[in-house]
Design a protein around this motif. Sequence first.
Motif, PDB file in Angstrom:
ATOM      1  N   ARG A  16       2.054   1.651   4.013  1.00  0.00           N
ATOM      2  CA  ARG A  16       2.058   0.204   3.747  1.00  0.00           C
ATOM      3  C   ARG A  16       2.710  -0.553   4.903  1.00  0.00           C
ATOM      4  O   ARG A  16       2.248  -1.621   5.300  1.00  0.00           O
ATOM      5  CB  ARG A  16       2.832  -0.103   2.465  1.00  0.00           C
ATOM      6  N   TYR A  17       3.803   0.007   5.405  1.00  0.00           N
ATOM      7  CA  TYR A  17       4.520  -0.627   6.517  1.00  0.00           C
ATOM      8  C   TYR A  17       3.633  -0.705   7.758  1.00  0.00           C
ATOM      9  O   TYR A  17       3.572  -1.749   8.422  1.00  0.00           O
ATOM     10  CB  TYR A  17       5.796   0.157   6.815  1.00  0.00           C
ATOM     11  N   ASP A  18       2.929   0.357   8.072  1.00  0.00           N
ATOM     12  CA  ASP A  18       2.037   0.354   9.231  1.00  0.00           C
ATOM     13  C   ASP A  18       0.937  -0.688   9.072  1.00  0.00           C
ATOM     14  O   ASP A  18       0.623  -1.425  10.017  1.00  0.00           O
ATOM     15  CB  ASP A  18       1.421   1.742   9.442  1.00  0.00           C
ATOM     16  N   ILE A  19       0.351  -0.753   7.886  1.00  0.00           N
ATOM     17  CA  ILE A  19      -0.710  -1.738   7.629  1.00  0.00           C
ATOM     18  C   ILE A  19      -0.154  -3.155   7.743  1.00  0.00           C
ATOM     19  O   ILE A  19      -0.764  -4.025   8.370  1.00  0.00           O
ATOM     20  CB  ILE A  19      -1.347  -1.497   6.237  1.00  0.00           C
ATOM     21  N   ALA A  20       1.021  -3.388   7.141  1.00  0.00           N
ATOM     22  CA  ALA A  20       1.631  -4.717   7.189  1.00  0.00           C
ATOM     23  C   ALA A  20       1.957  -5.123   8.623  1.00  0.00           C
ATOM     24  O   ALA A  20       1.661  -6.250   9.043  1.00  0.00           O
ATOM     25  CB  ALA A  20       2.895  -4.737   6.329  1.00  0.00           C
ATOM     26  N   CYS A  21       2.548  -4.211   9.373  1.00  0.00           N
ATOM     27  CA  CYS A  21       2.895  -4.514  10.771  1.00  0.00           C
ATOM     28  C   CYS A  21       1.647  -4.807  11.593  1.00  0.00           C
ATOM     29  O   CYS A  21       1.617  -5.772  12.361  1.00  0.00           O
ATOM     30  CB  CYS A  21       3.677  -3.363  11.393  1.00  0.00           C
ATOM     31  N   ASN A  22       0.625  -3.990  11.438  1.00  0.00           N
ATOM     32  CA  ASN A  22      -0.609  -4.205  12.191  1.00  0.00           C
ATOM     33  C   ASN A  22      -1.250  -5.542  11.837  1.00  0.00           C
ATOM     34  O   ASN A  22      -1.792  -6.224  12.709  1.00  0.00           O
ATOM     35  CB  ASN A  22      -1.590  -3.054  11.964  1.00  0.00           C
ATOM     36  N   THR A  23      -1.179  -5.915  10.564  1.00  0.00           N
ATOM     37  CA  THR A  23      -1.733  -7.200  10.135  1.00  0.00           C
ATOM     38  C   THR A  23      -0.989  -8.361  10.789  1.00  0.00           C
ATOM     39  O   THR A  23      -1.608  -9.273  11.345  1.00  0.00           O
ATOM     40  CB  THR A  23      -1.651  -7.331   8.594  1.00  0.00           C
ATOM     41  N   VAL A  24       0.319  -8.329  10.739  1.00  0.00           N
ATOM     42  CA  VAL A  24       1.129  -9.404  11.312  1.00  0.00           C
ATOM     43  C   VAL A  24       0.978  -9.439  12.834  1.00  0.00           C
ATOM     44  O   VAL A  24       0.853 -10.517  13.429  1.00  0.00           O
ATOM     45  CB  VAL A  24       2.611  -9.255  10.907  1.00  0.00           C
ATOM     46  N   ILE A  25       0.967  -8.291  13.463  1.00  0.00           N
ATOM     47  CA  ILE A  25       0.799  -8.227  14.920  1.00  0.00           C
ATOM     48  C   ILE A  25      -0.555  -8.805  15.315  1.00  0.00           C
ATOM     49  O   ILE A  25      -0.667  -9.520  16.309  1.00  0.00           O
ATOM     50  CB  ILE A  25       0.996  -6.779  15.427  1.00  0.00           C
ATOM     51  N   GLU A  26      -1.586  -8.530  14.540  1.00  0.00           N
ATOM     52  CA  GLU A  26      -2.922  -9.071  14.818  1.00  0.00           C
ATOM     53  C   GLU A  26      -2.952 -10.590  14.644  1.00  0.00           C
ATOM     54  O   GLU A  26      -3.562 -11.298  15.446  1.00  0.00           O
ATOM     55  CB  GLU A  26      -3.958  -8.404  13.905  1.00  0.00           C
ATOM     56  N   ILE A  27      -2.294 -11.097  13.603  1.00  0.00           N
ATOM     57  CA  ILE A  27      -2.217 -12.548  13.388  1.00  0.00           C
ATOM     58  C   ILE A  27      -1.525 -13.209  14.582  1.00  0.00           C
ATOM     59  O   ILE A  27      -1.994 -14.230  15.104  1.00  0.00           O
ATOM     60  CB  ILE A  27      -1.473 -12.870  12.072  1.00  0.00           C
ATOM     61  N   ALA A  49       6.460  -7.061   0.769  1.00  0.00           N
ATOM     62  CA  ALA A  49       5.083  -6.589   0.619  1.00  0.00           C
ATOM     63  C   ALA A  49       5.009  -5.069   0.720  1.00  0.00           C
ATOM     64  O   ALA A  49       4.239  -4.427  -0.001  1.00  0.00           O
ATOM     65  CB  ALA A  49       4.190  -7.236   1.674  1.00  0.00           C
ATOM     66  N   VAL A  50       5.818  -4.488   1.589  1.00  0.00           N
ATOM     67  CA  VAL A  50       5.821  -3.035   1.740  1.00  0.00           C
ATOM     68  C   VAL A  50       6.394  -2.368   0.491  1.00  0.00           C
ATOM     69  O   VAL A  50       5.835  -1.394  -0.024  1.00  0.00           O
ATOM     70  CB  VAL A  50       6.630  -2.614   2.996  1.00  0.00           C
ATOM     71  N   LEU A  51       7.476  -2.906  -0.008  1.00  0.00           N
ATOM     72  CA  LEU A  51       8.147  -2.276  -1.145  1.00  0.00           C
ATOM     73  C   LEU A  51       7.382  -2.422  -2.463  1.00  0.00           C
ATOM     74  O   LEU A  51       7.350  -1.494  -3.266  1.00  0.00           O
ATOM     75  CB  LEU A  51       9.559  -2.831  -1.301  1.00  0.00           C
ATOM     76  N   ASP A  52       6.750  -3.596  -2.687  1.00  0.00           N
ATOM     77  CA  ASP A  52       6.067  -3.757  -3.975  1.00  0.00           C
ATOM     78  C   ASP A  52       4.549  -3.689  -3.882  1.00  0.00           C
ATOM     79  O   ASP A  52       3.859  -3.810  -4.887  1.00  0.00           O
ATOM     80  CB  ASP A  52       6.519  -5.030  -4.692  1.00  0.00           C
ATOM     81  N   GLY A  53       4.016  -3.494  -2.681  1.00  0.00           N
ATOM     82  CA  GLY A  53       2.582  -3.280  -2.518  1.00  0.00           C
ATOM     83  C   GLY A  53       1.731  -4.524  -2.606  1.00  0.00           C
ATOM     84  O   GLY A  53       0.518  -4.433  -2.777  1.00  0.00           O
ATOM     85  N   THR A  54       2.323  -5.704  -2.462  1.00  0.00           N
ATOM     86  CA  THR A  54       1.547  -6.945  -2.518  1.00  0.00           C
ATOM     87  C   THR A  54       0.954  -7.274  -1.151  1.00  0.00           C
ATOM     88  O   THR A  54       1.323  -6.683  -0.134  1.00  0.00           O
ATOM     89  CB  THR A  54       2.419  -8.119  -2.996  1.00  0.00           C
TER      90      THR A  54
END
Length: 151
Positions: A16-27, A49-54
């Motif tokens: 989840r952390y990798d996906i979240a980071c990649n999303t924010v970095i892309e934005i 978002a990482v901890l609760d999966g949102t």
Amino acid sequence: MSFENLICEDEKLQARYDIACNTVIEIAKNAGVSLSKSDVSVMPSVRLAVLDGTEIGGEHFERELRNLPAMIAAKEKADHVDALQRGERDAHDRLARMSPADRMTFARENDIRAIPQEESADDEAARLQMVLNLSNPAARIAAARRLGIVK
């Protein structure tokens, strides 16, 4: 237990952390800003978002993103470039206070070829008078073209 320790111990959280980071970095990349995972990891909305999966998003996330130091610096730089292109005196003064190396780096990073300088009426009058003082019409036209009076 710290956020980093939680992520290291749980593969699901790491994904989840990798996906979240990649999303924010892309934005941020789409906004012309380069962020690292360490820049993103300090954002509370990303941690949540990482901890609760949102999903990442919303007003709170956007405010956090705008307030990241890299985003603030990019906005300030863009505002400075816009002010230079509009010919604002304060922007030119700020540029003049930079060291020559910083000025060149700033110009290269922002693709600034030439910064328009304000020309006083006296300068323009002096150029016109110089052209008018030439007796040869061909030389007068060539000088006017060279000085940018005639295209």
